[in-house]
Design a protein around this motif. Structure first.
Motif, mmCIF file in Angstrom:
data_model
loop_
_atom_site.group_PDB
_atom_site.id
_atom_site.type_symbol
_atom_site.label_atom_id
_atom_site.label_comp_id
_atom_site.label_asym_id
_atom_site.label_seq_id
_atom_site.Cartn_x
_atom_site.Cartn_y
_atom_site.Cartn_z
ATOM 1 N N LEU A 91 2.843 -5.304 -9.378
ATOM 2 C CA LEU A 91 3.148 -4.663 -8.106
ATOM 3 C C LEU A 91 4.602 -4.206 -8.089
ATOM 4 O O LEU A 91 5.489 -4.940 -8.511
ATOM 5 C CB LEU A 91 2.881 -5.659 -6.975
ATOM 6 N N SER A 92 4.824 -2.987 -7.609
ATOM 7 C CA SER A 92 6.202 -2.493 -7.563
ATOM 8 C C SER A 92 6.980 -3.193 -6.451
ATOM 9 O O SER A 92 6.397 -3.727 -5.515
ATOM 10 C CB SER A 92 6.212 -0.997 -7.306
ATOM 11 N N SER A 93 8.283 -3.202 -6.579
ATOM 12 C CA SER A 93 9.095 -3.770 -5.506
ATOM 13 C C SER A 93 9.778 -2.656 -4.712
ATOM 14 O O SER A 93 10.707 -2.901 -3.967
ATOM 15 C CB SER A 93 10.129 -4.731 -6.091
ATOM 16 N N ALA A 129 10.435 -0.344 -1.869
ATOM 17 C CA ALA A 129 10.128 -0.361 -0.440
ATOM 18 C C ALA A 129 11.303 0.187 0.349
ATOM 19 O O ALA A 129 12.448 0.129 -0.111
ATOM 20 C CB ALA A 129 9.812 -1.777 0.005
ATOM 21 N N ARG A 143 12.919 0.863 4.526
ATOM 22 C CA ARG A 143 12.773 0.710 5.973
ATOM 23 C C ARG A 143 12.425 2.077 6.546
ATOM 24 O O ARG A 143 12.987 3.093 6.132
ATOM 25 C CB ARG A 143 14.089 0.239 6.596
ATOM 26 N N GLN A 170 0.843 -6.009 11.721
ATOM 27 C CA GLN A 170 0.604 -6.128 10.286
ATOM 28 C C GLN A 170 -0.869 -5.862 9.987
ATOM 29 O O GLN A 170 -1.750 -6.219 10.784
ATOM 30 C CB GLN A 170 0.979 -7.529 9.790
ATOM 31 N N VAL A 201 -3.040 -5.775 -0.646
ATOM 32 C CA VAL A 201 -1.612 -5.658 -0.412
ATOM 33 C C VAL A 201 -1.343 -5.735 1.090
ATOM 34 O O VAL A 201 -2.101 -5.201 1.893
ATOM 35 C CB VAL A 201 -1.087 -4.303 -0.968
ATOM 36 N N GLN A 202 -0.271 -6.403 1.450
ATOM 37 C CA GLN A 202 0.076 -6.539 2.862
ATOM 38 C C GLN A 202 0.810 -5.297 3.359
ATOM 39 O O GLN A 202 1.662 -4.760 2.651
ATOM 40 C CB GLN A 202 0.981 -7.772 3.036
ATOM 41 N N HIS A 242 3.172 -3.749 6.382
ATOM 42 C CA HIS A 242 4.017 -4.128 7.512
ATOM 43 C C HIS A 242 4.455 -2.916 8.321
ATOM 44 O O HIS A 242 4.633 -1.833 7.751
ATOM 45 C CB HIS A 242 5.295 -4.808 6.989
ATOM 46 N N PRO A 243 4.685 -3.091 9.609
ATOM 47 C CA PRO A 243 5.369 -2.045 10.369
ATOM 48 C C PRO A 243 6.851 -2.038 9.972
ATOM 49 O O PRO A 243 7.375 -3.075 9.533
ATOM 50 C CB PRO A 243 5.198 -2.502 11.821
ATOM 51 N N ASP A 244 7.502 -0.921 10.094
ATOM 52 C CA ASP A 244 8.940 -0.769 9.794
ATOM 53 C C ASP A 244 9.263 -0.836 8.301
ATOM 54 O O ASP A 244 10.423 -0.747 7.926
ATOM 55 C CB ASP A 244 9.811 -1.800 10.528
ATOM 56 N N TYR A 245 8.289 -1.041 7.452
ATOM 57 C CA TYR A 245 8.523 -1.026 6.009
ATOM 58 C C TYR A 245 7.548 -0.070 5.346
ATOM 59 O O TYR A 245 6.362 -0.049 5.697
ATOM 60 C CB TYR A 245 8.335 -2.419 5.397
ATOM 61 N N MET A 251 5.989 0.751 1.757
ATOM 62 C CA MET A 251 5.848 0.219 0.406
ATOM 63 C C MET A 251 5.286 1.332 -0.479
ATOM 64 O O MET A 251 4.405 2.070 -0.046
ATOM 65 C CB MET A 251 4.871 -0.950 0.440
ATOM 66 N N THR A 294 2.587 2.729 -7.408
ATOM 67 C CA THR A 294 1.989 3.748 -8.273
ATOM 68 C C THR A 294 0.631 3.244 -8.723
ATOM 69 O O THR A 294 0.533 2.187 -9.355
ATOM 70 C CB THR A 294 2.893 4.002 -9.490
ATOM 71 N N ILE A 295 -0.426 3.973 -8.342
ATOM 72 C CA ILE A 295 -1.765 3.541 -8.752
ATOM 73 C C ILE A 295 -2.421 4.602 -9.623
ATOM 74 O O ILE A 295 -2.132 5.789 -9.510
ATOM 75 C CB ILE A 295 -2.703 3.224 -7.558
#
Lengths: 182, 563
Positions: free
Chosen positions: A49-51, A53, A55, A122, A134-135, A137-140, A142, A145-146
């Motif tokens: 999973l990529s990191s 992300a 705001r 969420q 995958v989770q 979130h609001p305000d984030y 993510m 690449t798939i």
């Protein structure tokens, strides 16, 4: 006994039984194996999973999604636009009470930068039956690449509780064979 | 300050038991069982609703019942019982008076008020936010307040426990070091302080947010810190129920730990590393680096897992050693075959050990692997895992020791012995089934916390495979079995505590049988202790662990490439 003070007052100098010592060594080595397996997979595995992300405000994300919908909608399915963005591009999926918006149509064996964000609470992006979870979130925002490696029709189930309509929140995602002429 | 204390001498163990400590243990255990009954009922309703053929509750009641189930059993039942364990492991085992009884009662009151407040908030319907209450979904303010009150109460209990250790040492009520069980309880209490601190750091601002005083809580910050409480509290349970395993092994077999040093080191690993487990819940969240995830999710190279694997050998090993010394030396397993399987304290404890290791433990490590989490996050695999740890592990262990506490602390003869004898099997097998079938459904992708797996009202259709429906049907059946086991427990315990024959102060209870004398378990002059049966069992466990671990990497390698 375990419910009385140790019989030997200097219990920390007791000899450790051999079988126990062997087990500690084996268990420790197994722990190291599992630890390095995760690192190994970052190099050798294809599922990491990529990191990446950012705001982002819901309105901004919604706007970017709309731009993609306006540019690449190929047909309508009920109220949902079906969007076929070019391979390699940035694709956007909105999670909101209680839908995944829009329907994406991707090409098999092509990479896409999938952007996920929530407009409200969420949510859980659960791609079925592939079983990628995958989770969201609001305000984030993510970015993953798939690269779909099978064609077909897939469900996007919400698997984070998001209120009374949670169980109605199902989206769709198509993967089609590569279009002619590319 | 003059305190009036009264002690009685326990005829079974010879320990002095202070009346006020005894009253505290009783009060906490009784309230614990009440909430086990309430939370268990909610759990049954949840399982019946997820059973596709039954689909019992309407959606709003389902989510409400699921919220209440999590809070009442995971938090209220377990923590109340842990307070009883802390007081037992300090005051009773150390032969001491209890420190600050007024504070212990204050804590008890706060926990009770807090638990009732949360339950009322949930039942009013405005706080259906699940146990985790992820922001920005908001519950009514009394929901957060109730949890905060409960946590402060639990903190008071920890202070009383630490205080009692100090009092016992100062008044020289015991010789040498504290017993292993007390050491395990100390581990639990130290982790509890960390847990409650994390809870306060996030829930106090969240409460203020629900009151409109704070205007924003970041969802990722909330989740990271909340799980500092949520997962760490499970480590309290692990420490406490491992301590209970040792206690039951000692009380039923007179078993002596194979090595005090190793067992204590294993507990120490929990204190040092278990708190990192918050990361288990953040593996598929936006923005966390791989380095952070790998270090934290593995508890710094699986050192806390090492602790549990060590206990997994030392607990059955100490039982085997004690049994062999008593003459059960034939083959690998005579010691186990001739163990008192009709004694619910033993059978419950042993099943707790096996299920915690094989079901809860292995699945937890696999699911907590950075990349593998991707194919399990928020599926039913997650509740499958933690029903293996918290119900088959903790709850079953606590039920088992209750059978010893009824005669020893409540001073009542156990009633309905046949029912008691069967109870751990019915409950244990029921819970093992729940765990395994939920894990099965999760592997097939079925979402947790979901009212309708047929998606009848959804805007777009999707069908889970037929096998998933079968898994959920079996899950429902085993949940009914577990519920029957739960009712059996409540009937036996309530029946015994309120209607059992009172034991005279100097009377040894006939059932469960008194532990054999401690001398049986001393290793004496033997040069090397032999535990071949346990070694074989541990070998089977290890092979299962390795195979299952790599099978899941295989599953992962089959999903779409992503980076």
């Amino acid at each position: 006994m375990a419910i009385t003070p140790p019989e030997q007052r200097i219990w920390w100098k007791e000899r450790i039984a051999r079988v126990e010592l062997y087990w500690i060594v084996i268990a420790f080595l197994w722990g190291l194996t599992m630890f390095f397996m995760m690192i190994y997979w970052h190099g050798a595995g294809e599922q990491n999973l990529s990191s990446e992300a950012y705001r982002i405000k819901p309105q901004q994300f919604s706007q970017k999604t709309q731009e993609m919908i306006d540019a690449y909608t190929v047909r309508q399915e009920g109220m949902y636009p079906v969007v076929h963005p070019p391979p390699g591009s940035d694709v956007y999926l909105i999670a909101r009470l209680w839908q995944w918006w829009p329907i994406l149509e991707l090409e098999k064996d092509q990479s896409y930068r999938l952007h996920l964000s929530s407009m409200d609470w969420q949510h859980g992006f659960s791609l079925q039956p592939v079983n990628i979870n995958v989770q969201v979130h609001p305000d984030y925002e993510m970015v993953i690449t798939i690269k779909p490696d099978q064609a077909g029709e897939f469900g996007v189930v919400c698997n984070e509780f998001c209120g009374i309509g949670h169980h109605t929140m199902v989206g769709k995602l198509y993967v089609v064979e590569r279009s002619q002429g590319d | 300050m003059a305190t009036i204390m009264s002690f009685r001498t326990c005829p079974t163990t010879g320990l002095r038991v202070e009346r006020s400590a005894e009253r505290l243990i009783k009060a906490n255990a009784v309230i614990a069982v009440v909430f086990l009954a309430i939370g268990g009922l909610f759990g049954l309703l949840v399982a019946l609703t997820r059973w596709p053929a039954v689909h019992f509750l309407p959606a709003d009641w389902f989510y409400l019942a699921l919220t209440a189930h999590g809070i009442d059993v995971l938090l209220v039942w377990i923590i109340f019982f842990e307070m009883a364990v802390l007081y037992f492991a300090s005051a009773v085992l150390l032969n001491s008076r209890i420190a600050l009884p007024w504070l212990a009662w204050t804590g008890f009151g706060l926990m009770l008020v807090g638990a009732i407040t949360v339950n009322v908030a949930v039942l009013q319907g405005q706080s259906t936010v699940m146990f985790t209450s992820y922001v920005p979904m908001m519950a009514s303010q009394s929901f957060y307040l109730g949890i905060i009150l409960f946590a402060v109460g639990a903190l008071c209990g920890c202070v009383v426990f630490f205080g009692t250790l100090v009092v016992a040492r100062r008044e020289r009520t015991y010789q040498g070091s504290i017993p292993l069980v007390t050491f395990g309880a100390l581990t639990a209490a130290i982790i509890a302080v960390f847990t409650i601190a994390s809870g306060a750091i996030i829930l106090v601002p969240t409460w203020l947010w629900s009151l409109g005083i704070v205007n924003h809580i970041d969802p990722i910050v909330y989740k990271t810190i909340w799980w500092g409480m949520g997962h760490s509290s499970q480590q309290i349970n692990v420490s406490a129920h491992v301590a209970v395993w040792y206690a039951i092994a000692a009380m039923v077999f007179g078993a002596k730990p194979i090595s005090e040093k190793v067992s204590r080191m294993a507990f120490l690993m929990y204190i040092l590393f278990l708190q990192l487990a918050s990361a288990h819940h953040m593996l598929v969240e936006p923005g966390f680096s791989a380095e952070w995830k790998i270090f934290n999710t593995s508890y710094a190279m699986y050192l806390a897992v090492l602790g549990s694997m060590v206990h997994g050998m030392t607990v059955p090993g100490s039982i085997e050693a004690a049994q062999r010394r008593r003459g059960y030396t034939k083959g690998f397993f005579e010691w186990l075959r001739k163990a008192p399987w009709g004694n619910p304290a033993f059978s419950g404890m042993f099943m707790s050990l096996v299920f915690f290791g094989f079901i809860g433990g292995i699945s937890g490590v696999v699911m907590g692997t950075e990349q593998i989490n991707l194919i399990m996050h928020n599926t039913l695999y997650v509740p499958g895992h933690f029903h293996g740890t918290v119900v088959a592990g903790t709850t079953l262990a606590f039920m088992a020791i209750t059978y010893l506490l009824v005669p020893l602390i409540f001073r009542r003869e156990l009633r309905m012995k046949k029912l008691a004898q069967w109870q751990p099997y019915v409950f244990g097998i029921g819970v093992a089934g729940i765990s395994l079938f939920m894990m099965g459904a999760g592997t097939l992708g079925v979402s947790r916390r979901h009212w309708d797996m047929t998606f009848a009202d959804a805007q777009l259709p999707f069908d889970y495979p037929a096998a998933a429906f079968m898994m959920m049907g079996l899950n429902g059946l085993f949940a009914v079995l577990a519920a029957v086991g739960g009712v059996m427990f409540i009937v036996v315990v309530v029946g015994s505590v309120f209607f059992g024959r009172k034991l005279a102060d100097d009377e040894k209870p006939a059932y469960p049988p008194a532990p054999p004398t401690a001398t049986v378990a001393q290793y004496g002059s033997e040069p090397e202790m032999r535990i071949p049966g346990t070694t074989l069992l541990v070998g089977v466990f290890f092979i299962a662990f390795v195979l299952y671990y790599f099978v899941n990497w295989k599953y992962l390698s089959e999903v779409w490439p992503l980076s």
